[in-house]
Design an enzyme around this catalytic site. Sequence first.
Site, PDB file in Angstrom:
ATOM      1  N   CYS A 122      -4.659   0.495  -4.875  1.00 39.66           N
ATOM      2  CA  CYS A 122      -5.384   0.078  -3.660  1.00 39.66           C
ATOM      3  C   CYS A 122      -6.566   0.969  -3.299  1.00 39.66           C
ATOM      4  CB  CYS A 122      -4.436  -0.081  -2.477  1.00 39.66           C
ATOM      5  SG  CYS A 122      -3.550   1.413  -2.056  1.00 39.66           S
ATOM      6  N   CYS A 130      -2.982  -3.681  -3.818  1.00 39.35           N
ATOM      7  CA  CYS A 130      -2.351  -2.752  -4.748  1.00 39.35           C
ATOM      8  C   CYS A 130      -2.206  -3.326  -6.159  1.00 39.35           C
ATOM      9  CB  CYS A 130      -0.984  -2.336  -4.202  1.00 39.35           C
ATOM     10  SG  CYS A 130      -1.088  -1.629  -2.554  1.00 39.35           S
ATOM     11  N   LYS A 195       9.960   0.525   0.249  1.00 42.22           N
ATOM     12  CA  LYS A 195       8.714   0.746   0.985  1.00 42.22           C
ATOM     13  C   LYS A 195       8.463  -0.456   1.888  1.00 42.22           C
ATOM     14  CE  LYS A 195       3.781   1.622   0.309  1.00 42.22           C
ATOM     15  NZ  LYS A 195       2.734   1.956  -0.662  1.00 42.22           N
ATOM     16  N   ARG A 205      -4.777   4.857   5.710  1.00 40.66           N
ATOM     17  CA  ARG A 205      -5.805   3.952   5.173  1.00 40.66           C
ATOM     18  C   ARG A 205      -7.201   4.453   5.512  1.00 40.66           C
ATOM     19  NH1 ARG A 205      -2.340  -1.649   5.988  1.00 40.66           N
ATOM     20  NH2 ARG A 205      -0.673  -0.978   4.602  1.00 40.66           N
ATOM     21  N   ARG A 217      -0.069  -6.588   3.415  1.00 39.40           N
ATOM     22  CA  ARG A 217       0.725  -6.282   2.225  1.00 39.40           C
ATOM     23  C   ARG A 217       2.138  -6.883   2.298  1.00 39.40           C
ATOM     24  NH1 ARG A 217      -3.057  -2.845   0.286  1.00 39.40           N
ATOM     25  NH2 ARG A 217      -3.450  -0.791   1.216  1.00 39.40           N
ATOM     26  N   GLU A 233      16.389  -3.529  -3.748  1.00 42.99           N
ATOM     27  CA  GLU A 233      15.226  -2.841  -4.325  1.00 42.99           C
ATOM     28  C   GLU A 233      15.656  -1.565  -5.063  1.00 42.99           C
ATOM     29  OE1 GLU A 233      12.057  -3.101  -4.757  1.00 42.99           O
ATOM     30  OE2 GLU A 233      11.390  -4.765  -3.505  1.00 42.99           O
ATOM     31  N   LYS A 248      10.329   4.865   2.617  1.00 42.95           N
ATOM     32  CA  LYS A 248       9.053   5.037   3.306  1.00 42.95           C
ATOM     33  C   LYS A 248       8.839   3.891   4.271  1.00 42.95           C
ATOM     34  CE  LYS A 248       4.189   5.085   2.089  1.00 42.95           C
ATOM     35  NZ  LYS A 248       3.250   4.918   1.031  1.00 42.95           N
ATOM     36  N   SER A 274       1.676   8.935   7.523  1.00 35.61           N
ATOM     37  CA  SER A 274       0.513   9.344   8.313  1.00 35.61           C
ATOM     38  C   SER A 274       0.659   9.040   9.802  1.00 35.61           C
ATOM     39  CB  SER A 274      -0.742   8.673   7.755  1.00 35.61           C
ATOM     40  OG  SER A 274      -0.583   7.257   7.736  1.00 35.61           O
ATOM     41  N   TYR A 313       2.639  15.582   5.575  1.00 39.71           N
ATOM     42  CA  TYR A 313       1.351  16.213   5.861  1.00 39.71           C
ATOM     43  C   TYR A 313       1.549  17.488   6.679  1.00 39.71           C
ATOM     44  CZ  TYR A 313       0.063  11.555   4.438  1.00 39.71           C
ATOM     45  OH  TYR A 313      -0.044  10.400   3.710  1.00 39.71           O
TER      46      TYR A 313
HETATM   47  C1  PBG Z   1      -0.777   3.010  -1.211  1.00 34.58           C
HETATM   48  C2  PBG Z   1      -0.106   3.924  -0.257  1.00 34.58           C
HETATM   49  C3  PBG Z   1      -0.048   3.831   1.140  1.00 34.58           C
HETATM   50  C4  PBG Z   1       0.587   4.990   1.575  1.00 34.58           C
HETATM   51  C5  PBG Z   1       0.904   5.737   0.462  1.00 34.58           C
HETATM   52  N1  PBG Z   1       0.483   5.059  -0.673  1.00 34.58           N
HETATM   53  C6  PBG Z   1      -0.607   2.835   2.042  1.00 34.58           C
HETATM   54  C7  PBG Z   1      -0.181   1.452   1.974  1.00 34.58           C
HETATM   55  O1  PBG Z   1       0.760   1.079   1.265  1.00 34.58           O
HETATM   56  O2  PBG Z   1      -0.824   0.671   2.643  1.00 34.58           O
HETATM   57  C8  PBG Z   1       0.825   5.349   3.009  1.00 34.58           C
HETATM   58  C9  PBG Z   1       1.138   6.785   3.262  1.00 34.58           C
HETATM   59  C10 PBG Z   1       0.996   7.220   4.662  1.00 34.58           C
HETATM   60  O3  PBG Z   1       0.812   6.426   5.611  1.00 34.58           O
HETATM   61  O4  PBG Z   1       1.048   8.429   4.862  1.00 34.58           O
HETATM   62  N2  PBG Z   1       0.005   2.095  -1.840  1.00 34.58           N
END
Ligand code: PBG
Length: 326
Positions: A122, A130, A195, A205, A217, A233, A248, A274, A313
């Site tokens: 992505c 992705c 995820k 993003r 997504r 999964e 996640k 994030s 982070y």
């Molecule tokens: C990409 C990806 C994402 C994150 C990690 N790898 C974003 C998404 O799937 O849209 C998010 C990580 C975060 O928010 O810290 N596939």
Amino acid sequence: MEIQFSRHRRLRSSANMRSLVRENHLRPEDFIYPLFIYEGENIRNEVSSMPGVFQVSMDNLEAEMEEIVAHGIKSVLLFGIPKTKDACGEQAFHDHGIIQVATRFIKEKFPEMIVVADTCLCEYTSHGHCGVVEGEKVLNDESLELLVKTAIAQAKAGADIIAPSNMMDGFVAAIRAGLDEAGFKEIPIMSYAVKYASAFYGPFREAAEGAPQFGDRKTYQMDPANRMEAFREAESDVAEGADFLIVKPGLPYLDIVRDMKNTFNLPIVIYNVSGEYAMVKAASANGWIDEKSTVLEMLLGMKRAGADLIITYAAKDACRWLKEEQ
Ligand code: PBG
């Protein structure tokens, strides 16, 4: 009068007594620190929604890595922001793609550091999805081919762990077969097995410049309402050869972390994403919460829920605070 009750407070009577009976601990080696490598020069941009997190170009990477090492962090997760994007995300798998360049550099200068490569398209595709897109559809099997190429390019560059995050079905099986055939039997796969399609990815993003240009997504990431689906999964990823399982986001999914820990005998990794980081930074900047104790409590909660490792982070801050406590 004699009343019967338990005296739980006996074990809380002093700091030393509490530490004697403490069940969970945070250590610097629990953390995996995400890095955003920006193709270009002289770049060290703080991400506005993620204070303390920077996009860095190659010429600033050595200084960044020295800081990471000084904190005692032992593994990093690499995301790349390429100069050019196209429909199939070629910069993800090109030998001179930014992640391959950064990986070679880190492994040469800091050979002990564990480099985890995020394997996704992505950040590299013009449409921000992705995988391969046809009309408004994200194609599964066609995307797998590009993911395998990406994983092999990352392994060739020296990545220690491949972490596929794009949520196509069969990605672990495809990448395992591809890595084995290319001679990388020893390289483990840390699968983003569970995820969810989450609003908590918003600040990422901005940091990775990988927002989808149309739609969302939800046809590949999971529905936040579902628990049974997480087992499906994870089961398929284990069967396909995953070596680690990622859940996640983190905070809203601690129940799922516990489920995975109780069910599967693989290291469980939680991604403290994030949006979770941004919320704490914003509240503490306003003086509404105490940042240090809030962050350490969140991270400890993740370990208590069953996470063996935490992608966060806040790793630098947490390492600094843990040192202060010693
Ligand atoms: C990409 C990806 C994402 C994150 C990690 N790898 C974003 C998404 O799937 O849209 C998010 C990580 C975060 O928010 O810290 N596939």
